[in-house]
Design a protein around this motif. Structure first.
Motif: not given
Length: 126
Positions: A37-53
């Motif tokens: 399996n391909a693997c990545i190591k996230p360095v930053y994450i944005i969680l996009q909600g319906y009203a905010d982030k």
């Protein structure tokens, strides 16, 4: 952690009605695990909600999530970039499950970060 486990973890732990997550990662830190399996190591994450982030920094990823690694099976829309690059890429995960041949999955797309976001790059812990 698989994409499905990541989505389930976010849904359970973050108090936000998330419809999409954008995970930034460096091409040089990608690899293939022993299961192919391909693997990545996230360095930053944005969680996009319906009203905010909600933003999750590299420091939080390292300290609270133990240096998160996301694994996935490569396809046309999600392949690993060349590891000799120093560029930022994004993995976008839709939190609405789809069905294909009786298998449920979360749609994923991997693409090069066009701006090579300097603010994201600055907060990476070496």
């Amino acid at each position: 952690m698989s994409v499905t486990k990541f989505v389930e973890y976010i849904k359970k732990t973050k108090r936000l009605n998330v419809n999409e997550a954008t995970l930034y990662f460096q091409a040089k830190d990608t690899f293939t695990n022993r299961f192919g399996n391909a693997c990545i190591k996230p360095v930053y994450i944005i969680l996009q909600g319906y009203a905010d982030k909600k933003y999750i920094t590299h420091e939080t990823i390292m300290n609270d999530l133990g240096g998160l690694i996301i694994s996935f099976t490569e396809s046309k829309t999600k392949t690993l970039p060349p590891t000799n690059e120093d560029n930022l890429y994004t993995m976008t995960i839709e939190f609405t499950q789809k069905m294909y041949n009786g298998i449920q999955y979360y749609p994923v797309k991997v693409s090069k970060e066009p701006d090579n976001d300097v603010d994201v790059a600055k907060q990476i812990i070496q």
